[in-house]
Design a protein around this motif. Structure first.
Motif, PDB file in Angstrom:
ATOM      1  N   TYR A  96       0.712  -1.174  -0.090  1.00  0.00           N
ATOM      2  CA  TYR A  96      -0.011  -0.019  -0.137  1.00  0.00           C
ATOM      3  C   TYR A  96       0.780   1.230  -0.053  1.00  0.00           C
ATOM      4  O   TYR A  96       1.625   1.335   0.866  1.00  0.00           O
ATOM      5  CB  TYR A  96      -0.760   0.175   1.218  1.00  0.00           C
ATOM      6  N   GLN A 118       3.161   0.769   3.031  1.00  0.00           N
ATOM      7  CA  GLN A 118       2.988  -0.401   4.255  1.00  0.00           C
ATOM      8  C   GLN A 118       2.697  -1.609   3.480  1.00  0.00           C
ATOM      9  O   GLN A 118       2.033  -1.539   2.432  1.00  0.00           O
ATOM     10  CB  GLN A 118       1.993   0.374   5.110  1.00  0.00           C
ATOM     11  N   MET A 169       0.377  -4.705   3.711  1.00  0.00           N
ATOM     12  CA  MET A 169      -1.405  -4.953   4.331  1.00  0.00           C
ATOM     13  C   MET A 169      -1.718  -6.380   3.785  1.00  0.00           C
ATOM     14  O   MET A 169      -1.257  -6.667   2.789  1.00  0.00           O
ATOM     15  CB  MET A 169      -2.271  -3.834   3.551  1.00  0.00           C
ATOM     16  N   ASN A 186      -3.260  -3.906   8.558  1.00  0.00           N
ATOM     17  CA  ASN A 186      -2.037  -3.679   8.212  1.00  0.00           C
ATOM     18  C   ASN A 186      -0.997  -5.032   8.831  1.00  0.00           C
ATOM     19  O   ASN A 186      -1.305  -5.428  10.162  1.00  0.00           O
ATOM     20  CB  ASN A 186      -1.379  -2.562   9.258  1.00  0.00           C
ATOM     21  N   SER A 202       3.253   0.555  12.507  1.00  0.00           N
ATOM     22  CA  SER A 202       2.347   0.901  11.423  1.00  0.00           C
ATOM     23  C   SER A 202       2.016   2.433  11.587  1.00  0.00           C
ATOM     24  O   SER A 202       1.670   3.048  12.577  1.00  0.00           O
ATOM     25  CB  SER A 202       1.064   0.012  11.696  1.00  0.00           C
ATOM     26  N   THR A 232      -3.169   3.667   9.081  1.00  0.00           N
ATOM     27  CA  THR A 232      -3.560   2.034   8.766  1.00  0.00           C
ATOM     28  C   THR A 232      -3.523   1.525   9.794  1.00  0.00           C
ATOM     29  O   THR A 232      -3.639   0.214   9.642  1.00  0.00           O
ATOM     30  CB  THR A 232      -2.259   1.684   7.907  1.00  0.00           C
ATOM     31  N   TYR A 278      -8.552  -3.339   1.192  1.00  0.00           N
ATOM     32  CA  TYR A 278      -9.277  -2.191   1.762  1.00  0.00           C
ATOM     33  C   TYR A 278     -11.069  -2.367   1.825  1.00  0.00           C
ATOM     34  O   TYR A 278     -11.199  -3.604   1.904  1.00  0.00           O
ATOM     35  CB  TYR A 278      -9.114  -0.582   1.155  1.00  0.00           C
ATOM     36  N   HIS A 303      -3.400   6.945  -3.611  1.00  0.00           N
ATOM     37  CA  HIS A 303      -3.807   5.781  -2.694  1.00  0.00           C
ATOM     38  C   HIS A 303      -3.444   4.692  -3.887  1.00  0.00           C
ATOM     39  O   HIS A 303      -4.230   4.619  -4.875  1.00  0.00           O
ATOM     40  CB  HIS A 303      -5.117   5.884  -1.996  1.00  0.00           C
TER      41      HIS A 303
END
Length: 273
Positions: free
Chosen positions: A35, A50, A52, A65, A100, A104, A182, A201
């Protein structure tokens, strides 16, 4: 700064040991996504990356996360231990883990509490927990003449609009699972890649494996609200956290400045209201 970290971890562990966990489903698959997002809205220099994870079972799925999941797994492992004992076992394991990002620290459960509903849980910077139950019906436009290979998967293109942003997604029929990162789902195959048209994003599938992990829902004293209410509370919690940073002792004042600026710029949620 180390004192702040110690205090925060002790606070989290002390509050979390009393938490209970409700079984939701057993995952059959684990999908890992990278992500990439701008931490501050309209600031490409605030890019954060990050890892995920999406766990998919027969009835429900969970997206979160990866580092946050590791912490919560430790908390569940020692949930029946006295606080000081649990802290002594958990704290050393957290020292080597990544932090994290505040944006997130959430869990997304699809088809919970019932089929068709999405439950979104996130904490603010005061470690207060919020729960939002949503009925999300994305309207997808599948582009029949657009095919590509994304991360090794044969993919088809689709577009949608969600919460103030337009998105381009690539999904694969090779994995006939109508899910994705998500809150995105509803296509006839797993979403391999999705990003908004301004590239603030972006989620990209980087690994897919089988899984036998049990999916649990953490039971805490949630504040039930909607997304606009949560974002408003999150912004208010930043002031309290900044006060904590300002009260700490630093050998270099520039460290304090950077920490406070990092908190202030943390405002770019997926949802754009």
């Amino acid at each position: 700064m180390r004192k702040i970290m110690f205090t925060v971890v002790l606070f989290v562990v002390s509050n979390a040991i009393a938490q209970k966990y409700t079984y939701v489903d057993r995952a059959k698959y684990k999908f890992t996504y990278q992500y990439s997002f701008n931490e501050e809205r309209n600031n490409p220099n605030s890019k954060v990356i990050q890892d995920m994870v999406l766990f998919v079972g027969d009835k429900s799925s969970m997206f979160c996360n990866e580092d946050r999941m590791f912490i919560d797994s430790l908390l569940k492992l020692y949930e029946n231990q006295p606080t000081q004992v649990a802290f002594g076992k958990i704290f050393p394991q957290l020292m080597g883990s990544k932090n994290s990002n505040s944006l997130t620290k959430y869990y997304v459960f699809k088809n919970l509490p019932e089929f068709g509903l999405t439950t979104y849980c996130q904490e603010d910077m005061n470690a207060s927990y919020y729960k939002i139950v949503e009925d999300i019906n994305l309207s997808w436009n599948i582009c029949s003449d657009a095919d590509s290979v994304i991360n090794g998967y044969k993919c088809k293109k689709a577009t949608t609009h969600y919460a103030g942003r337009d998105y381009i997604a690539w999904f694969t029929l090779d994995i006939p699972i109508s899910d994705g990162p998500y809150k995105f789902s509803g296509l006839p195959g797993l979403i391999v890649s999705i990003h908004d048209t301004k590239n603030e994003h972006s989620f990209s599938l980087i690994a897919a494996t089988n899984s036998k992990k049990d999916i649990y829902f953490k039971q805490v004293n949630y504040i039930e609200t909607d997304l606009k209410g949560f974002i408003k509370s999150f912004e208010a919690s930043k002031s309290s956290f900044i006060n904590l940073l300002e009260s700490a002792t630093y050998s270099d004042e520039s460290v304090k400045y950077r920490a406070i600026m990092r908190v202030q710029q943390c405002n770019n949620f997926v949802e754009l209201f």
